[in-house]
Design a protein around this motif. Structure first.
Motif, PDB file in Angstrom:
ATOM      1  N   HIS A  69     -95.882  37.236 -96.638  1.00 24.26           N
ATOM      2  CA  HIS A  69     -97.022  37.685 -97.436  1.00 24.26           C
ATOM      3  C   HIS A  69     -96.565  38.630 -98.547  1.00 24.26           C
TER       4      HIS A  69
ATOM      5  N   LEU B 214     -94.488  36.629-101.262  1.00 20.59           N
ATOM      6  CA  LEU B 214     -95.372  35.912-102.184  1.00 20.59           C
ATOM      7  C   LEU B 214     -96.103  36.893-103.098  1.00 20.59           C
TER       8      LEU B 214
ATOM      9  N   ALA C  99    -107.933  29.692-103.390  1.00 18.81           N
ATOM     10  CA  ALA C  99    -106.773  30.369-102.805  1.00 18.81           C
ATOM     11  C   ALA C  99    -106.398  29.760-101.461  1.00 18.81           C
ATOM     12  N   ARG C 100    -107.401  29.435-100.657  1.00 19.93           N
ATOM     13  CA  ARG C 100    -107.109  28.798 -99.368  1.00 19.93           C
ATOM     14  C   ARG C 100    -106.449  27.434 -99.570  1.00 19.93           C
TER      15      ARG C 100
ATOM     16  N   ASP D 153    -104.685  26.539-102.221  1.00 21.73           N
ATOM     17  CA  ASP D 153    -103.340  26.807-102.734  1.00 21.73           C
ATOM     18  C   ASP D 153    -102.374  27.144-101.607  1.00 21.73           C
ATOM     19  N   LEU D 154    -102.804  28.046-100.730  1.00 22.15           N
ATOM     20  CA  LEU D 154    -101.931  28.479 -99.644  1.00 22.15           C
ATOM     21  C   LEU D 154    -101.633  27.331 -98.693  1.00 22.15           C
TER      22      LEU D 154
ATOM     23  N   THR E 188     -97.694  26.104 -98.020  1.00 23.53           N
ATOM     24  CA  THR E 188     -97.137  26.367 -96.692  1.00 23.53           C
ATOM     25  C   THR E 188     -97.025  25.122 -95.826  1.00 23.53           C
TER      26      THR E 188
ATOM     27  N   ALA F  26     -95.386  28.586-105.039  1.00 26.91           N
ATOM     28  CA  ALA F  26     -96.436  29.532-105.410  1.00 26.91           C
ATOM     29  C   ALA F  26     -96.439  29.789-106.909  1.00 26.91           C
TER      30      ALA F  26
ATOM     31  N   THR G 150     -99.278  28.416-109.201  1.00 19.99           N
ATOM     32  CA  THR G 150    -100.154  29.395-109.848  1.00 19.99           C
ATOM     33  C   THR G 150    -100.251  29.143-111.342  1.00 19.99           C
TER      34      THR G 150
END
Length: 212
Positions: free
Chosen positions: A79, A82, A160-161, A163-164, A168, A181, A185
């Motif tokens: 976390h 990133l 965002a969810r 993207d993550l 991952t 990332a 982004t």
């Protein structure tokens, strides 16, 4: 592999690879003789990440060095790694803030608290960028745009969810996470902006009863 092969495989010149090593962006190769060093796939992956940070992210060498330090610190949670990369992608505003920005910072802080976001005080660099944008809106007579912040925040949370979930998938390595990332982004912002424009056209047509 020798440095020449690393150059061929990455498309990066030997002098540039040596520059990356001198600047602390790329680990030195394993010495096999006083004048020869051996490199492996980890060096190739690191060079790919450096190029993504430089060419896609537009980061400076100093900023990339900070990101690499975060990656190589195995005690630092993913976390935080990133976050170190993401913070560097946000424009920095070093000038003295006006009264409008100071007031907008409070609006941003309230938003962060209201949404329960896990963010540093004021939202970090992204929060400051948001405050500057809100102050600019207020200056041109659109301060009430802040009333839409929660609507925007809900959309941002969903994106965002997604993207993550994308970066991952499959349990990739730390370097690959950061690369995904950064690329996601920067290019994802362009994709989202284009989709927003298309949605504007659709919403306008539905609201005013006009065709394309």
């Amino acid at each position: 592999m020798r440095i020449g092969e690393l150059s061929r495989r990455t498309g990066i010149s030997v002098p540039t690879i040596k520059y990356y090593v001198r600047e602390g962006l790329l680990p030195a190769g394993q010495l096999t003789s006083p004048n020869q060093a051996s490199y492996d796939e980890s060096h190739e992956a690191r060079i790919r990440l450096i190029r993504a940070l430089l060419e896609v992210g537009g980061l400076s060498v100093a900023a990339i060095r900070e990101v690499m330090t975060a990656i190589d610190d195995r005690e630092r949670p993913v976390h935080k790694v990133l976050g170190a990369a993401a913070d560097r992608l946000v424009p920095r505003y070093d000038q003295d803030p006006g009264a409008g920005v100071i007031e907008a910072r409070q609006v941003v802080a309230e938003l962060v608290g209201r949404r329960g976001w896990r963010a540093e005080a004021g939202g970090g660099p992204a929060g400051e960028a948001l405050a500057v944008a809100l102050a600019a809106l207020d200056e041109v007579g659109h301060g009430t745009f802040a009333e839409l912040l929660d609507t925007y925040a809900e959309a941002a949370e969903e994106v965002a969810r997604a993207d993550l979930g994308y970066v991952t998938r499959g349990g990739v390595a730390r370097e690959e996470l950061v690369e995904a990332a950064v690329v996601g982004t920067v290019l994802g912002d362009a994709v989202f902006a284009a989709l927003r424009r298309m949605a504007h056209v659709d919403a306008s047509g539905r609201a005013f009863g006009e065709g394309v």
